[in-house]
Structures are given as C-alpha cells and as structure tokens.
Scaffold this motif. Structure first.
Motif, PDB file in Angstrom:
ATOM      1  N   ASP A 177      -4.413   2.226  -1.100  1.00 43.88           N
ATOM      2  CA  ASP A 177      -5.465   1.691  -0.231  1.00 43.88           C
ATOM      3  C   ASP A 177      -6.657   2.649  -0.203  1.00 43.88           C
ATOM      4  O   ASP A 177      -6.506   3.846   0.062  1.00 43.88           O
ATOM      5  CB  ASP A 177      -4.893   1.502   1.186  1.00 43.88           C
ATOM      6  CG  ASP A 177      -5.896   0.915   2.139  1.00 43.88           C
ATOM      7  OD1 ASP A 177      -6.665   1.710   2.729  1.00 43.88           O
ATOM      8  OD2 ASP A 177      -5.933  -0.315   2.276  1.00 43.88           O
ATOM      9  N   LYS A 178      -7.835   2.097  -0.421  1.00 45.04           N
ATOM     10  CA  LYS A 178      -9.059   2.915  -0.519  1.00 45.04           C
ATOM     11  C   LYS A 178      -9.313   3.679   0.790  1.00 45.04           C
ATOM     12  O   LYS A 178      -9.653   4.856   0.783  1.00 45.04           O
ATOM     13  CB  LYS A 178     -10.220   1.963  -0.832  1.00 45.04           C
ATOM     14  CG  LYS A 178     -11.580   2.621  -0.969  1.00 45.04           C
ATOM     15  CD  LYS A 178     -12.664   1.600  -1.288  1.00 45.04           C
ATOM     16  CE  LYS A 178     -13.104   0.862  -0.036  1.00 45.04           C
ATOM     17  NZ  LYS A 178     -14.264  -0.024  -0.260  1.00 45.04           N
ATOM     18  N   HIS A 179      -9.143   2.980   1.911  1.00 42.56           N
ATOM     19  CA  HIS A 179      -9.429   3.593   3.214  1.00 42.56           C
ATOM     20  C   HIS A 179      -8.456   4.727   3.522  1.00 42.56           C
ATOM     21  O   HIS A 179      -8.836   5.749   4.094  1.00 42.56           O
ATOM     22  CB  HIS A 179      -9.368   2.531   4.320  1.00 42.56           C
ATOM     23  CG  HIS A 179     -10.342   1.421   4.108  1.00 42.56           C
ATOM     24  ND1 HIS A 179     -11.701   1.598   4.224  1.00 42.56           N
ATOM     25  CD2 HIS A 179     -10.143   0.136   3.733  1.00 42.56           C
ATOM     26  CE1 HIS A 179     -12.312   0.463   3.957  1.00 42.56           C
ATOM     27  NE2 HIS A 179     -11.395  -0.443   3.643  1.00 42.56           N
ATOM     28  N   GLU A 180      -7.219   4.519   3.128  1.00 48.82           N
ATOM     29  CA  GLU A 180      -6.217   5.562   3.364  1.00 48.82           C
ATOM     30  C   GLU A 180      -6.530   6.787   2.505  1.00 48.82           C
ATOM     31  O   GLU A 180      -6.393   7.920   2.957  1.00 48.82           O
ATOM     32  CB  GLU A 180      -4.814   5.033   3.068  1.00 48.82           C
ATOM     33  CG  GLU A 180      -4.312   4.064   4.135  1.00 48.82           C
ATOM     34  CD  GLU A 180      -2.946   3.471   3.827  1.00 48.82           C
ATOM     35  OE1 GLU A 180      -2.430   3.689   2.703  1.00 48.82           O
ATOM     36  OE2 GLU A 180      -2.392   2.782   4.704  1.00 48.82           O
ATOM     37  N   LYS A 228      -4.734   5.282   7.692  1.00 44.98           N
ATOM     38  CA  LYS A 228      -6.161   5.596   7.789  1.00 44.98           C
ATOM     39  C   LYS A 228      -6.548   6.195   9.143  1.00 44.98           C
ATOM     40  O   LYS A 228      -7.678   6.589   9.358  1.00 44.98           O
ATOM     41  CB  LYS A 228      -7.005   4.355   7.485  1.00 44.98           C
ATOM     42  CG  LYS A 228      -6.772   3.228   8.438  1.00 44.98           C
ATOM     43  CD  LYS A 228      -7.528   1.978   7.995  1.00 44.98           C
ATOM     44  CE  LYS A 228      -7.242   0.855   8.978  1.00 44.98           C
ATOM     45  NZ  LYS A 228      -7.773  -0.426   8.571  1.00 44.98           N
ATOM     46  N   THR A 288       0.838  -1.216   0.000  1.00 45.04           N
ATOM     47  CA  THR A 288       0.000   0.000   0.000  1.00 45.04           C
ATOM     48  C   THR A 288       0.867   1.258   0.000  1.00 45.04           C
ATOM     49  O   THR A 288       0.370   2.367  -0.162  1.00 45.04           O
ATOM     50  CB  THR A 288      -0.920   0.064   1.237  1.00 45.04           C
ATOM     51  OG1 THR A 288      -0.092   0.158   2.409  1.00 45.04           O
ATOM     52  CG2 THR A 288      -1.832  -1.137   1.319  1.00 45.04           C
ATOM     53  N   GLN A 332      -9.475   7.729   1.438  1.00 43.74           N
ATOM     54  CA  GLN A 332     -10.655   8.387   2.012  1.00 43.74           C
ATOM     55  C   GLN A 332     -10.261   9.203   3.247  1.00 43.74           C
ATOM     56  O   GLN A 332     -10.742  10.317   3.459  1.00 43.74           O
ATOM     57  CB  GLN A 332     -11.709   7.349   2.412  1.00 43.74           C
ATOM     58  CG  GLN A 332     -12.468   6.779   1.234  1.00 43.74           C
ATOM     59  CD  GLN A 332     -13.326   5.579   1.604  1.00 43.74           C
ATOM     60  OE1 GLN A 332     -13.241   5.045   2.723  1.00 43.74           O
ATOM     61  NE2 GLN A 332     -14.138   5.132   0.664  1.00 43.74           N
ATOM     62  N   ALA A 333      -9.417   8.611   4.058  1.00 41.78           N
ATOM     63  CA  ALA A 333      -8.982   9.292   5.285  1.00 41.78           C
ATOM     64  C   ALA A 333      -8.217  10.572   4.944  1.00 41.78           C
ATOM     65  O   ALA A 333      -8.407  11.615   5.578  1.00 41.78           O
ATOM     66  CB  ALA A 333      -8.103   8.363   6.126  1.00 41.78           C
TER      67      ALA A 333
END
Lengths: 241, 185
Positions: A212-215, A164, A65, A217-218
């Motif tokens: 990474d998608k969550h990272e 994240k 990631t 978004q964060a």
C-alpha cells in the motif's frame, strides 16, 4: 533453543507435539486471531498463531496489503536486522506464524503478581524506537514480556504494524515517563538505534515489502522522524505532536 | 481465585495452567478431593527436574504418574504466584526470592541456594577494578556498551581496568550500570 528450524521440520514437530495451555487464567487470548496454540516439542515450545479474514475485517486491515501474520513477520525481520531481541518467528503461510515461546511472564502478569517493573533506559529506547517506526498501535502490557533478571522488556505480538497511522504510546513508555523523569532527556545511543538509523530505504522495503502506497509513505516518514530522536523525550514528543 | 489455604474448584484450570507452563511433563488432570490433591500426568518425564522442584515445594509423593499432595499448611496463592513468575527456572526463582524474601521458603524446600546479596570488601583500587570487570565479563557486556551505559570513554574504562585511579563519580556510574551497590561501613 533460540532459532526455529525449517518450516517443514516445524510442521512435522507440531503434528506429534503436545498442546499446552496458553493463559494462566480462564480468559481467552487477548489478540485477534482465529487460532493460538502452544506446542511442546522435543526442540522447544512453539507458539502458533493463525489469523482469518474475519480478524482482518475486525482490524480494518486489507489482507492483500499484508495480512496480520505477514506484518508480524515483517516486524520480526526488521527487529532481527537491527539486533532487537525478540523471539525467533517464521511465516508458515500467509495467515500463520510460528514463534519460539519464551518462558517469561508478560508485564501484566509480573506487575499484578509481583511488583514494580524496573526498566533499563537503553532497552526502553530500543523498543520505543522500534514501536514508533513500525507504527505499533497495540503495545499493551500483555504484549511485552518482562525479564526480571536483566530488567529488560521483550516485545511480542507485533502483528498490528506498518499501518498508515502513527501508533499509540506504548504501555512501557507511559510507565517510564512517570517514574524516570530525569532519564527522559538523556542522550541514548545503542547498537540497535545506530543500526535502525542507518538503515537504507532499499533495505527497509526489502525487509518490509509493503504494497500500500500510504503505508509505505507512513513508514518512510516514521523512520525519518526516528532518525532525529536521541532521547526518550524526543520519541514521546513524536506521539504528542 | 486461588486462595491461600486451598485451590478452589473453580481455579483448577488456572492453577493447572500455571504448573503446566513451568514443567515438561504433560499434566492431564488435577483432582481435588477433601484435602488431597491428585495431579495426574500423561507420563512423568525422566529429566523433568522442574516437576521434581514442584514435588518438593508441596511435599508431594509420586505414585507412578500421579503426584499426591496432602493439603497441609501450603500457601497455594503464593505457590501459584511463584509458578507463573518464575516458571521454576533457577535464575528466576533466585531473583524473585532476592526481591521478596518470602519466596526463599521455596528455595529452601527445593534445595536451591538462597539468594543473598554477596558483599565484597574492597581495600584498593585494583580490587575494585577486579570486582567490577569480573561482573562485566559475567554479564557479557562489551566495553563499547559499558561506555554507552555510563557515558564514560573507553579509555577511562580501560585505565580503570588496568588498576589506575578513577573518580568516585565514575565508579558510581559504572556500579549503577552493572546494577551493583556500593556501601561504606
């Protein structure tokens, strides 16, 4: 010298350079890395840091990631884009960074051996905004240098960035909160804060190519929150909300 | 632990590191024998003026690539602190000494001008303006930055620069932003 030469030249210079001591005390380096070396070259002092898969396991970061070295490089790219003063840094390979070494004590050394750290609120605001947006979780007093002439701090070792999580209150901000109560409510606008608040999503993910998608978004969320901050108290409140 | 009167054998690495981070020449070894400290260098770099500073600080004597220091009344703890905080950079040494006058002793030995707060007597608005904007130029601050730091408009700053009167509160804001002090005698 404030700008690094090309990677090829760096590699060549390091090959023939003399290695110098890093810490002034016997304890080992504070960061999580496989190798930390300081080289004296004819051009400048270069600080090389190499991480390993073990380091990533210890930090619970999946290298695919973004390795610690990549994250530190991305943080530098963002800092450079917004005009935040940090040592010039390059990614030698996926696991290795090289940066220009600044001959300044870190905050821990300065406060232990000399005296009070005196801050400029604009400089603290710039750094705090950056640390919030990058989700910095490791801004202890050995991870920022102190320039006593200009009473400014200079952030170093931003490897633990863009996770994240929301980050931890930076050490310098804890100190500032204690000593400069009245300045916490001052509205602050700087060239750095303006640049950061005007950054587009496209620019951001070009500088910080998270996978990474969550990272992602964060990071977007933290940037949006930062755009609403005009005082140091606003920033502190973000951590405590 | 680096004691005031001596470098303890257990602190050789600590002291050597502090010195190495301050100079260009490569320090190979530090040998402590009785009251004689021998600093062995790979090669004493010709332009390593910071090493020369160190030599003067400790009253050392060079013998080829070795610096010999007789431990007589040096405060090694203070020397160590001075090294790690200033890295023997002129501006940092002066700033440290201006914060803590006991470091002026080293500046004297090195031959650097002691840090003093230079006071300027001002008798007119134009003089005040000249002093202020000389500092602005020295610190390489733009009008925009000064405006942001003080909360004053650029128009106000420009007027003051041209020698027009300004409020005392504005003058105090500008002085604070530039880390200047105003005294009344």
């Amino acid at each position: 010298m404030h700008k690094l030469p090309s990677k090829a030249i760096i590699r060549k210079l390091i090959k023939t350079a003399k290695q110098m001591p890093l810490a002034t005390r016997g304890y080992p380096s504070r960061g999580q890395s496989k190798r930390q070396e300081l080289y004296k070259t004819p051009k400048a002092k270069f600080f090389l840091k190499q991480v390993s898969s073990t380091n990533h396991r210890d930090c619970q970061i999946k290298p695919e990631t973004g390795t610690l070295a990549q994250r530190e490089f991305w943080a530098f790219c963002l800092a450079k884009h917004i005009g935040l003063n940090t040592p010039d840094l390059t990614l030698l390979d996926k696991m290795t960074t090289v940066q220009i070494w600044f001959d300044l004590p870190d905050a821990q050394t300065f406060s232990t051996h000399h005296g009070k750290l005196r801050f400029q609120k604009e400089n603290i605001f710039n750094c705090a905004l950056f640390d919030w947006v990058t989700g910095q979780i490791d801004r202890h007093d050995a991870n920022y240098l102190y320039d006593t002439i200009h009473q400014q701090i200079i952030l170093i070792d931003s490897a633990h960035s863009f996770l994240k999580y929301e980050g931890a209150l930076p050490d310098y901000l804890k100190i500032f909160e204690l000593v400069a109560d009245s300045a916490l409510q001052d509205n602050i606008t700087t060239a750095v804060s303006t640049k950061l608040k005007n950054i587009t999503k496209q620019q951001l993910f070009k500088l910080v190519p998270l996978k990474d998608k969550h990272e992602k978004q964060a990071l977007e969320r933290r940037l949006a929150q930062a755009k609403d901050c005009s005082t140091l108290q606003n920033l502190i409140d973000l951590y405590r909300d | 632990m680096i004691n005031q009167n001596a470098i303890d054998p257990s602190s050789i690495l600590q002291f050597s590191s502090a010195l190495q981070l301050s100079i260009d020449s490569i320090l190979l070894d530090l040998i402590l024998k009785d009251d004689v400290y021998t600093f062995k260098f790979d090669r004493v770099e010709k332009h390593d003026h910071r090493l020369k500073y160190f030599q003067k600080m400790v009253d050392g004597e060079f013998k080829k690539n070795t610096l010999v220091v007789h431990n007589k009344n040096q405060d090694w703890s203070l020397i160590y602190n001075f090294l790690i905080l200033s890295r023997l950079r002129d501006e940092f040494m002066k700033k440290l000494a201006s914060d803590e006058p006991r470091y002026n002793f080293f500046l004297d030995k090195i031959g650097l001008e002691q840090a003093q707060d230079a006071a300027t007597t001002i008798t007119s608005i134009k003089e005040a303006s000249d002093v202020i904007f000389a500092k602005v130029k020295q610190d390489k601050i733009t009008f925009r930055e000064l405006s942001q730091k003080t909360g004053l408009t650029q128009v106000t700053l420009n007027r003051f620069k041209s020698g027009h009167d300004t409020k005392l509160s504005s003058l105090l804001k500008i002085a604070q932003a530039l880390d200047l002090k105003i005294s009344i005698f």
